[in-house]
Every structure is written in structure tokens, then in C-alpha cells.
Design a protein around this motif. Sequence first.
Motif: not given
Length: 571
Positions: A277-287, A121-126, A112-119, A55-57
Motif C-alpha cells: 500500500a506504499d506508492q514508492t514500492i508498489v509503483q513498479r507493480v503498477l507499471g 496510476t497511483t494507490l490513492p487513485d485505487f 496486484a490483480p486489483f491494481y492492474i485491473r482497475s488501471k 509508469l514506463a508505458g
Amino acid sequence: MENSIDMDVNAEAVNSIGGIDIGVIIVYIVGIIAVGCWAGMRNKNKEESAKDYFLAGGTLKWPAIGLALFATNISTVHLVSLAQTGFDEGLLSGNYEWMAVFTLVILGVFFAPFYIRSKVTTLPDFLEKRYSRTCRDWLAVMSVVSAIAIHIAFALYTGAVVLKGMFGFPILYSVIGVAILTGIYTVVGGLMAVVLTESIQTIVLLLGACFVTYFCWTKLGSSGESVIDLITSHAQIKNDSGEVIDSKLSMLKSGGHSPWYAFLLGFPVLGIWYWCADQTIVQRVLGAKDENHARVGSIFAGFIKILPVFIFILPGLMFYAIIQQGIIPESAMPTKLVDGKEVIDSSQTYAVMIRELLPVGLKGVVAAALLSALMSTVSGALNSISTLVSYDIYKRFKADADDQHLVKVGRIACVAATIISIIISLQLDRFGSIIQGLNTLIGYIAAPITAVFVMGVFWKKASAKAAVTSLALGFVISLVLMIFSFTGITIPVWSEVPFLMQAFYLCAFYMILIGIISTLNPHEHTVESEKLYWKTPFEALQGEAWKGVGNYKSLSGVLICIMIVLFYTFR
């Protein structure tokens, strides 16, 4: 007939390559690999954590996020298909690009807010945090399969076909070469390398597309007539009596294989899965560095998504006008046999445009743009696969694995996915229509995942049992429908439905299923899951926002207004 023509086209392509073009291509490839490896090696003296690699730290800022989202999205599949559809039917397929703008706003405002707040690493984790561990397992497997099949294999094959048409490169060598070269810096550098190279690749891609658009415009204007008048004239669709009944400049045609109502109802199903909801795309947002960077980065990508209609699709329509005007002879386009009749093979539109319009040197720049589109898509998918395999699959069985071990597993997964993708991509020539097959495949996969995410984020009662049932049933139904599609087996009535409407009907079915099961088996929320749904849609607008022009609410409003004006203009 087709084989002999292909050979002629390839011979012309090879002869059109100059030493300068080859030099540009080599410099580009070496430069991108060097930058990617540097991004991964610059912190070599520090202990590398899994968050740094995957996640680029958590340090990504909005410009990098927006550029990376766009770069991962635009592959050679887009470049080829958008130019082809522009040549064949005009701007109608631009709906895919402009409707994506709205789903990017949905990503920035609601997801995006839920993804960042829940910290996570992946969407399956969410999904585990919102529903259950079983949901996480199902989505992890589906996400890995879709990343390999949709994002990598199709992109590799289509890119190889284009490179063969442009430069005569054998498909086998192109597939293997691009996959290995992209895999090198992705394996070494992780998400930081992917995002950094994608930012560069986006600029190169846009630059190359602008060159093609400029030379189409100037070539069409060389006839001495108004370019706009020529485009408008040749965009007219007439009936057998010669009466104008529609225009290729319209985004809202009432008929065809993708009518406007199909885009309106069906595209959100594909779009929400792909962008939200696709990890390949959303991973940039997770970082993302924080919630606001995630939100503004997503919306920034929405602004960039306005461009493809004008620099990818419109040039195809302009080239159609160029051919019809006789500025470039129709014989420049390859042909194929359809029902015993020789017709233009529009799938080679982009390759012919480059060969016929661009001077020596710029062909190399555009080839670099094609490689940018291809490599950015492949690198993004490989990075998401490594993350999914490490966190959602491997750690499931080895919970005590430390960061260094997870990074090692991720790198092995990258290498394995590269090999599998090469094998699959070399089999795709058996399908009659790669683009149609890809869109159909996406529709089947997207429907259950979109239903589970939308219901989970917007409805408190959506239960784990309902989500698991929908994902499991969706996987089986999708697999059966995909087998039917690729083996030519038709289902009465269903096969006549536009694929976008098929996606809509499937998603509606899964949503109803979730509603029924959740009502019968209410969800037992945890303290964590209670925070992962919106009580009302307006609650999403109450979060802290930057002041001034960086306010995500203001940016969203401006972007939506721009899209309304554009759709009205090209109605």
C-alpha cells in the motif's frame, strides 16, 4: 571522547582509499547517470505520454519488477542497521527480511490483480475507486509526506554517515551530492530510468554484499578452526553463571525488544503497508505489462528477499566472532561513552568491515554498492512523489491538464522534493537512534493505511465513511505519537510496549473502528467498486496464470515452503 574517535576513524578511512577505489566510484556514478538519462532520452523523438513517464508505458516485465522492488527496499539504512544488529544480537532482525517474503506473496496474489485491473496510476487513485475521492486525498498527502521523510531523508542521512565513516566524506557534501546526482536521471527519465538503473544497482548491491560475506568467512577461517563452529560458539548467549540460555542464530527468541510474537503480530501491519500500500514500492507493480507479470515480479522479489539474512546480517555476526577471536583487534572498532562507560560503537560495523577486510579496488566496488542502495531508494521515492503530486494533487485542481503538463509538474515536484529532503536529512542528527526512530515512524503511519486497504480488499461492507474516519484519525494520532517519540515525552504503559506491538494494537483499533462505522453506515457500491474486493480469499487463486514454472500459484507455494524450512532450521 566520541568526537576524537570519529576523527581517527575518518583519518583511517581516507588513508585506506586507493586511486583504483576512487576510479571505480567515479565510473559507477557516471555510468548510472548516463544509463538513466539514456532511458529517458531514447524516445525523445516520440511524444511522451504521462503513462510513459510515470509508469514506463505499462511495459515492465517480471524480472525488472522484482529487481526494482528489492533495490528500492534496500537502502543504506538496511546495510548499516542489519550489519549492526548482526554484530549485536545475531539473526533476530532477519525476521524483517523473511517476514517480508510473505507480504510480497500477499502483494502478488491479493493486491496486484486489483491494481492492474482497475488501471490506476497511483494507490490513492485505487482508494477513490474502492471508497471515495476524500480517501484518495488523505492517502495522497500521507504518501508524499512518508516518501520524503521515510524513504529519502532517512536514507540520505544514514548513507552520508556511512560514507563519512568509510571514506571521510563530509555529511553535508554527501547528502547534497547524492540527492542531486540521483535527481538528475530521475527527473529526466521517469519510471523507466528508475527501474532500469535499479535493476543494475541490485546486481551491484548483491555483488558488493557477497564480497563482504566472502572476506568475513575467509578471515574467520584463517584461525584454522571450523568457521561454522566458531560462528556457533560466539553466537551463544550465556547468563551470569556461564550457562547457555539462547543463541544469536535463533530467529525465534522469546525476549528482547523485538520478541518473536511481536514480529508475528506487528510486522504484517508494517509489511502490508510497505509492500502492498506504499506508492514508492508498489509503483513498479503498477507499471507491469499485465497481471501475471505483476504477480510473478512480486513473488520473484520474495525469493530475492531470502538473501539479506545471509549477506547483510550474518556477516555482522561473523565479524563479531572475528573480533572475539582476536583475528582483528577490538581496537579497530570505534567506541562511545554510555553511562560513563566506554563501549564498542557497533553502528560503524559495516564501515569497519569494509575498511579492515577488503583489498584496494574492492572497496570501490562495495562503495558503489552502498551508492546503489542509496540512489535506488531515493530515485524510487522521487518518482512516486512526482506521480502522486501530478495525478492526485495537481490534477485535482486542474482536471483538464494534458500529459505534457502533468509530466512537467511531476519533474518540478521531483526537484522540490529533493530540496526538502536535503533540508530534513541534515536535521536528523539530533535524534539519538535513527533506526529506532524510523521503525517507530513507520509503525504509526502504517497502522491506519493497512487497516483501510485490508478491510477494503477483503470485506465488502467496508465503507467510505469508515475509511475516511480511520485515515483522518490515524493521521492525527500518528502525528501526536511521532511528536511524543522525538521529543522524549513518554506515555505511561504505552511507552513500554514494543513498537511492533504498538503497530498491531493501533491497526486492530482502526479495523474495529472501520467495522463499527461500516455496520452503522453501509457502503453504497458502484459498478466499479463491486469488482475491487475478494468475495472469498480463494477467489484470488482463480485468475488466469502462466503454465509451467511461471505459474504464480506454484511459485507462491514453493516460496512459502522454503520459508517454513528456513524458519524451522533457524528456530
